[in-house]
Design a protein around this motif. Structure first.
Motif, mmCIF file in Angstrom:
data_model
loop_
_atom_site.group_PDB
_atom_site.id
_atom_site.type_symbol
_atom_site.label_atom_id
_atom_site.label_comp_id
_atom_site.label_asym_id
_atom_site.label_seq_id
_atom_site.Cartn_x
_atom_site.Cartn_y
_atom_site.Cartn_z
ATOM 1 N N ASP A 21 0.808 -1.211 -0.119
ATOM 2 C CA ASP A 21 -0.522 -0.232 -0.136
ATOM 3 C C ASP A 21 1.018 1.157 -0.066
ATOM 4 O O ASP A 21 1.820 1.306 0.225
ATOM 5 N N THR A 22 0.255 2.327 -0.405
ATOM 6 C CA THR A 22 1.107 3.303 -0.481
ATOM 7 C C THR A 22 0.282 4.629 0.941
ATOM 8 O O THR A 22 -0.750 4.715 0.523
ATOM 9 N N VAL A 23 0.901 4.958 1.705
ATOM 10 C CA VAL A 23 0.143 5.847 2.930
ATOM 11 C C VAL A 23 0.826 7.195 3.036
ATOM 12 O O VAL A 23 2.105 7.326 2.565
ATOM 13 N N ARG A 24 -0.410 8.268 3.563
ATOM 14 C CA ARG A 24 0.448 9.596 3.632
ATOM 15 C C ARG A 24 -0.170 9.653 4.935
ATOM 16 O O ARG A 24 -1.381 9.891 5.303
ATOM 17 N N LEU A 25 0.534 10.186 5.773
ATOM 18 C CA LEU A 25 0.759 9.899 7.390
ATOM 19 C C LEU A 25 1.014 11.732 7.898
ATOM 20 O O LEU A 25 1.920 12.951 7.244
ATOM 21 N N TYR A 26 0.561 12.641 7.960
ATOM 22 C CA TYR A 26 -0.218 14.246 8.789
ATOM 23 C C TYR A 26 -0.608 14.283 9.522
ATOM 24 O O TYR A 26 -1.770 13.642 9.674
ATOM 25 N N SER A 27 -0.788 15.695 9.620
ATOM 26 C CA SER A 27 -1.162 16.120 10.402
ATOM 27 C C SER A 27 -2.040 17.441 10.018
ATOM 28 O O SER A 27 -1.905 17.770 8.519
ATOM 29 N N THR A 47 2.309 17.049 5.373
ATOM 30 C CA THR A 47 2.947 15.444 5.858
ATOM 31 C C THR A 47 4.109 15.765 5.910
ATOM 32 O O THR A 47 4.953 16.083 5.861
ATOM 33 N N VAL A 48 3.940 14.030 7.038
ATOM 34 C CA VAL A 48 5.185 14.136 7.390
ATOM 35 C C VAL A 48 6.240 12.735 6.829
ATOM 36 O O VAL A 48 6.895 12.181 7.115
ATOM 37 N N TYR A 49 4.844 12.076 6.463
ATOM 38 C CA TYR A 49 5.819 10.434 5.953
ATOM 39 C C TYR A 49 4.648 10.220 4.739
ATOM 40 O O TYR A 49 3.497 10.034 4.477
ATOM 41 N N GLU A 50 5.287 9.899 3.262
ATOM 42 C CA GLU A 50 4.134 9.550 2.490
ATOM 43 C C GLU A 50 4.899 8.188 1.939
ATOM 44 O O GLU A 50 6.354 8.577 1.268
ATOM 45 N N LEU A 79 -4.071 -1.560 11.292
ATOM 46 C CA LEU A 79 -2.648 -1.179 11.291
ATOM 47 C C LEU A 79 -1.679 -0.891 10.784
ATOM 48 O O LEU A 79 -2.292 -1.651 9.575
ATOM 49 N N VAL A 80 -1.137 0.022 11.361
ATOM 50 C CA VAL A 80 -0.635 0.428 9.626
ATOM 51 C C VAL A 80 1.356 -0.297 9.620
ATOM 52 O O VAL A 80 1.929 0.455 10.250
ATOM 53 N N SER A 81 1.742 -0.899 9.589
ATOM 54 C CA SER A 81 3.274 -1.118 9.322
ATOM 55 C C SER A 81 3.640 -0.414 8.078
ATOM 56 O O SER A 81 4.519 -0.331 6.975
ATOM 57 N N VAL A 82 5.502 0.439 8.755
ATOM 58 C CA VAL A 82 5.913 1.088 7.804
ATOM 59 C C VAL A 82 7.799 0.628 7.715
ATOM 60 O O VAL A 82 7.446 -0.335 9.300
ATOM 61 N N PRO A 83 8.061 0.405 6.754
ATOM 62 C CA PRO A 83 9.228 0.263 7.158
ATOM 63 C C PRO A 83 10.016 0.954 8.627
ATOM 64 O O PRO A 83 10.274 1.985 8.866
ATOM 65 N N TRP A 84 10.682 -0.773 9.323
ATOM 66 C CA TRP A 84 11.285 0.572 10.681
ATOM 67 C C TRP A 84 12.757 1.070 10.250
ATOM 68 O O TRP A 84 12.730 2.442 11.236
ATOM 69 N N GLY A 85 13.278 1.744 9.298
ATOM 70 C CA GLY A 85 14.396 2.336 9.001
ATOM 71 C C GLY A 85 13.738 3.827 8.976
ATOM 72 O O GLY A 85 14.128 4.951 8.737
ATOM 73 N N THR A 86 12.274 3.885 8.929
ATOM 74 C CA THR A 86 11.684 5.946 8.308
ATOM 75 C C THR A 86 11.764 6.124 9.084
ATOM 76 O O THR A 86 11.858 6.582 10.802
ATOM 77 N N SER A 87 12.305 7.120 8.855
ATOM 78 C CA SER A 87 12.373 8.882 9.608
ATOM 79 C C SER A 87 11.654 9.980 9.524
ATOM 80 O O SER A 87 11.532 10.434 7.879
ATOM 81 N N LEU A 88 11.311 10.581 10.313
ATOM 82 C CA LEU A 88 10.379 11.821 10.162
ATOM 83 C C LEU A 88 10.984 13.090 10.668
ATOM 84 O O LEU A 88 12.763 13.277 10.712
ATOM 85 N N PRO A 89 10.661 14.064 9.827
ATOM 86 C CA PRO A 89 11.129 14.979 10.619
ATOM 87 C C PRO A 89 11.649 15.816 11.436
ATOM 88 O O PRO A 89 10.907 15.703 12.206
ATOM 89 N N SER A 90 12.776 16.629 11.074
ATOM 90 C CA SER A 90 13.229 16.863 12.915
ATOM 91 C C SER A 90 12.534 17.262 14.122
ATOM 92 O O SER A 90 11.870 18.035 13.090
#
Length: 137
Positions: A21-27, A47-50, A79-90
């Motif tokens: 799947d492709t997702v967009r995580l945002y506030s 958006t903090v992750y896509e 449950l939304v699983s994203v790659p373990w190494g995903t980093s978010l903006p500082s």
């Protein structure tokens, strides 16, 4: 690399291979009332992750009926699983109230689904980064 590190690396590769799947995580900022049109306008999205993810319904969840304004809604858990190494903006953390939009999925019925974040699980021995969400529709 230790045996544990090798096993974790293999598990993370396998978990990521299942992320179709492709997702967009945002506030989203608060809604704003536009006096000129008399309409409420949704607040701005940040958006903090896509990227890739695996979105699965929580099988044991029966859903919970609750009131939302004048109507009754059913809260279903995902449950939304994203790659373990995903980093978010500082300085960014995943917090309850953020949203996950399913942008694309092999299951066309999932595309466009908006999920509300209820929590996130972290761990150095996890194979994916898991975000607990609920469908409030």
């Amino acid at each position: 690399m230790s045996g544990l590190d090798s096993a974790l690396a293999a598990g993370r590769r396998a978990a990521e291979a299942r992320m179709r799947d492709t997702v967009r995580l945002y506030s989203q900022g608060p809604d704003v009332f536009d006096r000129s049109t008399g309409q409420t306008v949704p607040g701005p999205k940040s958006t903090v992750y896509e990227g890739k993810a695996r979105v699965t319904s929580v099988a044991q969840a029966s859903g919970e009926d609750t009131q939302a304004g004048d109507r009754e809604v059913r809260l279903l858990e995902y449950l939304v699983s994203v790659p373990w190494g995903t980093s978010l903006p500082s300085g960014t953390r995943v917090l309850p109230g953020m949203r996950v939009e399913v942008v694309d999925s092999p299951d066309a019925r999932m595309a466009g689904l908006i999920l509300w974040v209820t929590g996130a699980q972290f761990g150095d021995q996890a194979t994916a980064w898991r975000i607990s969400t609920e469908d409030r529709s």
